[in-house]
Design a protein around this motif. Structure first.
Motif, PDB file in Angstrom:
ATOM      1  N   THR A 198      23.343  60.693  16.917  1.00  0.00           N
ATOM      2  CA  THR A 198      23.877  62.052  16.819  1.00  0.00           C
ATOM      3  C   THR A 198      25.069  62.177  17.760  1.00  0.00           C
ATOM      4  O   THR A 198      25.039  62.877  18.776  1.00  0.00           O
ATOM      5  N   SER A 199      26.129  61.467  17.426  1.00  0.00           N
ATOM      6  CA  SER A 199      27.361  61.519  18.204  1.00  0.00           C
ATOM      7  C   SER A 199      28.523  61.774  17.256  1.00  0.00           C
ATOM      8  O   SER A 199      28.395  61.705  16.039  1.00  0.00           O
ATOM      9  N   PHE A 200      29.686  62.056  17.850  1.00  0.00           N
ATOM     10  CA  PHE A 200      30.903  62.271  17.074  1.00  0.00           C
ATOM     11  C   PHE A 200      31.832  61.060  17.141  1.00  0.00           C
ATOM     12  O   PHE A 200      33.053  61.208  17.071  1.00  0.00           O
ATOM     13  N   ARG A 201      31.285  59.859  17.261  1.00  0.00           N
ATOM     14  CA  ARG A 201      32.118  58.646  17.288  1.00  0.00           C
ATOM     15  C   ARG A 201      32.380  58.203  15.849  1.00  0.00           C
ATOM     16  O   ARG A 201      31.462  57.818  15.125  1.00  0.00           O
ATOM     17  N   ARG A 202      33.662  58.262  15.446  1.00  0.00           N
ATOM     18  CA  ARG A 202      33.996  58.072  14.036  1.00  0.00           C
ATOM     19  C   ARG A 202      35.278  57.270  13.853  1.00  0.00           C
ATOM     20  O   ARG A 202      36.099  57.175  14.763  1.00  0.00           O
ATOM     21  N   VAL A 203      35.425  56.709  12.658  1.00  0.00           N
ATOM     22  CA  VAL A 203      36.631  55.999  12.259  1.00  0.00           C
ATOM     23  C   VAL A 203      37.093  56.545  10.909  1.00  0.00           C
ATOM     24  O   VAL A 203      36.352  57.236  10.213  1.00  0.00           O
ATOM     25  N   MET A 204      38.324  56.218  10.549  1.00  0.00           N
ATOM     26  CA  MET A 204      38.919  56.770   9.335  1.00  0.00           C
ATOM     27  C   MET A 204      39.041  55.702   8.251  1.00  0.00           C
ATOM     28  O   MET A 204      39.459  54.575   8.523  1.00  0.00           O
ATOM     29  N   HIS A 205      38.683  56.098   7.034  1.00  0.00           N
ATOM     30  CA  HIS A 205      38.780  55.247   5.855  1.00  0.00           C
ATOM     31  C   HIS A 205      39.661  55.932   4.807  1.00  0.00           C
ATOM     32  O   HIS A 205      39.772  57.170   4.786  1.00  0.00           O
ATOM     33  N   VAL A 206      40.240  55.135   3.925  1.00  0.00           N
ATOM     34  CA  VAL A 206      40.903  55.661   2.730  1.00  0.00           C
ATOM     35  C   VAL A 206      40.454  54.836   1.531  1.00  0.00           C
ATOM     36  O   VAL A 206      40.215  53.625   1.651  1.00  0.00           O
TER      37      VAL A 206
ATOM     38  N   ASN B 295      34.305  61.444  22.824  1.00  0.00           N
ATOM     39  CA  ASN B 295      33.778  60.668  21.694  1.00  0.00           C
ATOM     40  C   ASN B 295      34.293  59.227  21.699  1.00  0.00           C
ATOM     41  O   ASN B 295      34.527  58.642  20.642  1.00  0.00           O
ATOM     42  N   ALA B 296      34.468  58.659  22.866  1.00  0.00           N
ATOM     43  CA  ALA B 296      35.114  57.354  22.975  1.00  0.00           C
ATOM     44  C   ALA B 296      34.118  56.213  22.751  1.00  0.00           C
ATOM     45  O   ALA B 296      32.922  56.355  22.988  1.00  0.00           O
ATOM     46  N   PHE B 297      34.631  55.085  22.297  1.00  0.00           N
ATOM     47  CA  PHE B 297      33.849  53.873  22.116  1.00  0.00           C
ATOM     48  C   PHE B 297      34.774  52.673  22.189  1.00  0.00           C
ATOM     49  O   PHE B 297      35.975  52.779  21.937  1.00  0.00           O
ATOM     50  N   ARG B 298      34.213  51.515  22.553  1.00  0.00           N
ATOM     51  CA  ARG B 298      34.983  50.293  22.624  1.00  0.00           C
ATOM     52  C   ARG B 298      34.951  49.566  21.289  1.00  0.00           C
ATOM     53  O   ARG B 298      33.930  49.560  20.595  1.00  0.00           O
TER      54      ARG B 298
END
Length: 549
Positions: free
Chosen positions: A314-322, A404-407
């Motif tokens: 339940t976090s806001f760590r996200r990436v973008m797709h198309v 919302n950071a991640f490595r």
């Protein structure tokens, strides 16, 4: 024994890598990605909003929830040259939680619709930035809040505001609460008198009570629902509104479709909700939503840009797709499942061909004094883990207030470079203790993720005095060779050559050399990547390898 630096990253909410960023094993590539193809995820972030501008794209994004950035790219597969155009004040109603900015051109001027608060989510309201000039990456002036309440009432809680144009009229469309005591998100519509003002009270056009997939917990009949992130899609005289449901914090986040089936958008009965989601989560791509529709450069294709979660927490760590949109025989949009990470897709039709060079001419960059890092290099990683100052370009350095950071193995890759034989030199300062970073060569298919590229990495680990060459195939890393170089230090100039099937690495000023042979990846771009800790890049050069013999 776990090093203190690891514990510090965990306290900051950061992790070394995310397993879900890797593609399924059966999709692992065994060759360079061909020109004209790309893979997801294209960038870190949420609520993507690309706009076709000429034969390229403009992207609007939040900047650490404390500002708005606009990026320009020649391809939908990359965010491109990113610049902050507005920063939130230190205090007040727009000082925090800047969410989902949308760049829209209305009445021959650029506008950015956004939500902001004073740090308390209950105070979120809708605002609009108006460009001061013609440059979408220039300065803006803030207006608002828009009066998103009922007739005669004050502005109510509102996020994700966008604009619908229909029948010669303009409407604001957003996600809002009925009142301060009822924090359930519905979709609302109101007429606009100008790009910065509403002309009438709001009308509720969708409630999150119709289908199980709209609930925060789809398996719980008593769970509240949620509708947000409305986006307009108009084709062949039909108007659809794509929206997101469930919760962006959950893996169950999905996208649904409303369709305008009556003449008056302000009549709630004129809207019909399709019973099945347009985009539903899978085991390979979950928490998918807040999508935006955009055309290909030639106008013949429709694409969806959306975000997905990187972990089932339940976090806001996200990436973008198309990915491209298909159409059913009855004219309704269709997507199928979300495309997983690492799966090759063709670039949108009409995307300008990259200016790749078969033999690189000598090029050099000095960072700290040179400002071309954003225009010449594509960055893959969390936006807050890239910084530029007088010392150089910092990759992997954790800011004081990470959001919302991640490595993810942050990297910079040169745009429009596709070469076979090349020499790359880079001046690096690697974090002592647990740092590891180095030079990428023959890199194709770059994406967000520690192993999300095909090519070779020459890495330096100062704590172990260890130089290594490894191969990444988009999913895994294989070490091909290594050697120790005592007393080399944490600041080094890596000198890397790729010629034929041979890759050679050395540290400038030393005689020792590491060489391996590998035929898998024969061409690609160049760049810099950090595997752990952080790295400061002060200079890099790319040139043909020196003649032999």
């Amino acid at each position: 024994m776990r090093r203190p630096a690891h514990r510090a990253r965990e306290r900051a909410g950061l992790r070394r890598g995310e397993p879900s960023l890797a593609p399924p094993p059966h999709l692992t590539p065994r060759a360079p990605l061909a020109t004209g193809w790309f893979v997801n995820p294209i960038a870190e972030g949420a609520d993507p909003f690309p706009v076709l501008d000429g034969d390229g794209y403009l992207w609007s994004q939040t900047d650490g929830d404390r500002g708005v950035a606009v990026a320009r790219s020649g391809s939908l597969a990359a965010v491109g040259d990113r610049r902050v155009v507005w920063r939130a004040p230190r205090s007040g109603p727009t000082s925090a939680e800047v969410w989902a900015p949308e760049l829209i051109r209305l009445d021959d001027r650029w506008h950015i619709y956004l939500a902001a608060s004073d740090g308390d989510n209950r105070t979120h309201r809708a605002y609009v930035l108006v460009a001061d000039g013609e440059d979408p990456q220039g300065s803006y002036t803030l207006h608002g809040p828009l009066l998103t309440g009922d007739a005669g009432g004050p502005a109510q809680w509102a996020i994700d505001l966008t604009v619908l144009e229909h029948g010669g009229r303009r409407y604001a469309l957003w996600s809002g609460w009925p009142d301060e005591r009822t924090p359930v998100q519905h979709l609302y519509l109101a007429p606009m008198s100008s790009p910065t003002a509403l002309a009438g009270p709001r009308v509720m056009i969708s409630s999150p009570t119709d289908h199980a997939w709209e609930r925060v917990d789809p398996a719980d009949p008593g769970s509240p629902g949620l509708n947000e992130g409305p986006q307009v899609l108009q084709r062949d005289g039909r108007t659809f509104v794509l929206f997101s449901a469930s919760s962006a914090l959950r893996a169950s986040y999905a996208m649904g479709v409303l369709e305008l089936v009556g003449p008056d958008p302000l009549d709630p009965a004129a809207w019909r909700k399709h019973p099945e989601p347009l985009l539903a989560p899978t085991a390979a791509a979950f928490g998918v939503g807040h999508g935006t529709v955009v055309r290909s450069p030639d106008g013949g294709q429709w694409w969806l840009a959306y975000h997905r979660k990187i972990a089932e927490d339940t976090s806001f760590r996200r990436v973008m797709h198309v990915q491209p949109i298909a159409w059913r025989h009855d004219g309704v949009p269709a997507l199928g499942p979300p495309v997983p990470s690492g799966v090759p897709l063709r670039l949108p039709a009409g995307t300008p061909a990259p200016a790749g060079r078969p033999t690189p001419g000598p090029q050099a960059w000095r960072f700290g004094a040179d400002t071309r890092v954003r225009s010449d290099f594509e960055y893959y990683g969390h936006q807050q883990l890239l910084a530029e100052d007088g010392d150089g370009v910092h990759l992997g350095r954790v800011p004081s207030r990470p959001v919302n950071a991640f490595r993810s193995g942050e990297k910079l890759v040169l745009r429009d470079l596709d070469v076979a034989d090349v020499r790359v030199t880079a001046r690096l300062r690697v974090t002592p203790g647990d740092g590891a970073a180095g030079v990428l060569v023959r890199a194709t298919a770059p994406a967000v993720g520690a192993t999300a590229q095909r090519g070779y990495l020459v890495a330096w680990e100062p704590d172990r005095s260890r130089l290594s060459i490894s191969r990444t195939d988009g999913a895994t890393r294989t070490e091909l060779g290594w050697r120790t170089l005592p007393r080399a230090g944490d600041t080094v100039t890596l000198d890397v050559e790729a010629t034929g099937d041979r890759i050679t690495a050395r540290i400038a000023g030393r005689s020792e050399e590491l060489a391996v042979s590998d035929r898998l990846f024969a061409h690609g771009s160049a760049g810099v990547q950090v595997l752990s800790g952080s790295v400061t890049l002060t200079a890099i050069s790319v040139a043909p390898p020196p003649p032999t013999g």
